[in-house]
Design an enzyme around this catalytic site. Structure first.
Site, PDB file in Angstrom:
ATOM      1  N   GLN A   1      37.564  47.335  37.803  1.00 58.29           N
ATOM      2  CA  GLN A   1      37.265  45.953  37.441  1.00 58.29           C
ATOM      3  C   GLN A   1      38.296  45.004  38.065  1.00 58.29           C
ATOM      4  OE1 GLN A   1      39.055  44.041  34.902  1.00 58.29           O
ATOM      5  NE2 GLN A   1      37.546  42.443  34.512  1.00 58.29           N
ATOM      6  N   ARG A  27      45.813  39.934  45.110  1.00 61.16           N
ATOM      7  CA  ARG A  27      45.020  41.134  45.331  1.00 61.16           C
ATOM      8  C   ARG A  27      45.378  41.734  46.691  1.00 61.16           C
ATOM      9  NH1 ARG A  27      42.553  43.529  41.062  1.00 61.16           N
ATOM     10  NH2 ARG A  27      44.641  44.200  41.647  1.00 61.16           N
ATOM     11  N   TYR A  46      40.583  43.044  37.134  1.00 65.46           N
ATOM     12  CA  TYR A  46      41.958  42.941  36.651  1.00 65.46           C
ATOM     13  C   TYR A  46      42.763  44.223  36.811  1.00 65.46           C
ATOM     14  CZ  TYR A  46      41.889  38.258  34.639  1.00 65.46           C
ATOM     15  OH  TYR A  46      41.869  36.887  34.468  1.00 65.46           O
ATOM     16  N   LYS A  47      42.158  45.299  37.300  1.00 62.17           N
ATOM     17  CA  LYS A  47      42.864  46.571  37.352  1.00 62.17           C
ATOM     18  C   LYS A  47      43.740  46.678  38.602  1.00 62.17           C
ATOM     19  CE  LYS A  47      41.100  47.783  33.449  1.00 62.17           C
ATOM     20  NZ  LYS A  47      40.223  46.642  33.127  1.00 62.17           N
ATOM     21  N   HIS A  48      44.496  47.781  38.708  1.00 59.11           N
ATOM     22  CA  HIS A  48      45.408  47.957  39.838  1.00 59.11           C
ATOM     23  C   HIS A  48      44.687  47.786  41.177  1.00 59.11           C
ATOM     24  CE1 HIS A  48      47.700  49.978  36.638  1.00 59.11           C
ATOM     25  NE2 HIS A  48      48.775  49.858  37.405  1.00 59.11           N
TER      26      HIS A  48
END
Length: 374
Positions: free
Chosen positions: A190, A17, A192-194
């Protein structure tokens, strides 16, 4: 020996991340203010302004999730009992849940075999007098044909909603940002998004009336400028100041996230270009690369082979088309044959991450070549 004996970075760990000092400062800024509700703070409003500016649209509405953003769009479209909304069977349930919540009927149109995005001709064939809107999903960050879908919607008086949850800063074949063709476009923050605020959503539009309806629906139908009166229905989909502040920091990083994902994807595509029977996305230049999709002969065999080499892969992306889930009834097997074939046989999806190094990508390529050779 497998190609990899250490896991690739994932979005469920710090190394996968882009969360850092900017997000920490943002959280402390909100905590120090004592105002954590966006109704009374400034972070949510600032996020909306920055999102609208990023996409060059007149208005943005922040909310609690990508699913909530789609619900705002569906409610603003005045979808109600008996109204039909056409969309794809290859997507997250969040694309269709809002239609069901409003009492509408989801009509599933088939997809293009080459990328899993809506087939415009199938969409046009599915239009009835009850159709009110089309939701186009830019699957994995690749562009749906929104130019053609825009033409179809305009010809039939339908609203076009773009689900851009997987397509931050993606572009179509003309270099136009995905999310700028539809009447409304919805985005997800969310995990899991970019980019992420844990959860959160944004809906953008150029239509002031649609923006007004979405803003009201996100706040219980409460126009706070005229006192405590509710003239139309709504829910509490407000984003928190903490999530909005983190999202603002993340929004400033999304361009670099997409740039690196594209750079790594170009490396993998070049390494696989000579493999017969392995098909890459047809329009890679503007792809946002949320995931890396491939077309193969037997996705289950490929996923098993790659797992043995230490590289994760998802056969079919979904276990079944959306309409095959128990929540739905009246949708027969074979309704969307191209979608079913992609899920059951040909679609293979690799996780993708801006934290991948060139060496990581080289390992992925080597694993794919080994499975191909076998």
């Amino acid at each position: 020996m497998p190609v990899r004996d250490t896991p690739l970075p994932t979005v469920l760990e710090p190394g996968g991340r882009t969360i850092g000092a900017e997000e920490r400062a943002a959280v402390l800024r909100v905590l120090d203010s004592g105002v954590l509700c966006s109704t009374f703070g400034g972070e949510g409003r600032a996020l909306e302004e920055e999102m609208a500016q990023l996409y060059g649209r007149q208005a943005a509405v922040a909310c609690s999730s990508g699913t909530a953003a789609l619900h705002l769009a569906v409610a603003a479209a005045r979808i109600g009992p008996g109204d039909e909304v056409i969309t794809t069977p290859i997507s997250d349930f969040g694309t269709v849940g809002p239609v069901l919540a409003q009492g509408g009927r989801v009509v599933f149109a088939d997809v293009r075999a080459e990328d899993g995005n809506l087939d415009p001709e199938a969409v046009e064939a599915a239009i009835t007098p009850r159709t009110r809107a089309v939701i186009a999903v830019h699957l994995f960050g690749g562009a749906a044909d929104t130019a053609r879908l825009r033409q179809i919607c305009d010809a039939h008086g339908l609203l076009l909603i773009e689900d851009c949850a997987q397509a931050w800063l993606g572009e179509d074949g003309d270099g136009r940002l995905l999310g700028t063709t539809g009447d409304i476009a919805c985005f997800s923050l969310q995990q899991y998004k970019h980019i992420t605020a844990g959860d959160g959503g944004l809906a953008i539009t150029d239509d002031p009336e649609l923006a007004r309806r979405m803003r009201l629906f996100a706040d219980k139908g409460w126009d706070r400028t005229e006192g405590r009166i509710h003239r139309e229905p709504g829910l509490n989909y407000r984003i928190t100041e903490l999530a909005a502040a983190v999202a603002r920091a993340q929004l400033g990083k999304v361009a670099e996230v997409v740039r690196v994902r594209r750079e790594r994807a170009e490396q993998l595509a070049a390494a696989l270009a000579d493999l017969d029977g392995v098909t890459l996305p047809p329009r890679p230049d503007g792809h946002a690369w949320w995931l890396f999709p491939l077309l193969v002969d037997d996705n289950a065999r490929w996923a098993k082979g790659l797992a043995a080499e230490g590289v994760p892969a998802m056969p079919g992306y979904l276990e079944r088309p959306l309409y095959a889930n128990p929540v739905f009834s009246g949708y027969p097997d074979g309704l969307c044959p191209q979608a079913e074939r992609l899920i059951d046989r040909t679609l293979l999806v690799l996780p993708w991450n801006e934290a991948y190094t060139p060496d990581d990508v080289a390992d992925i390529a080597e694993a794919i070549r080994r499975v191909h050779a076998a």
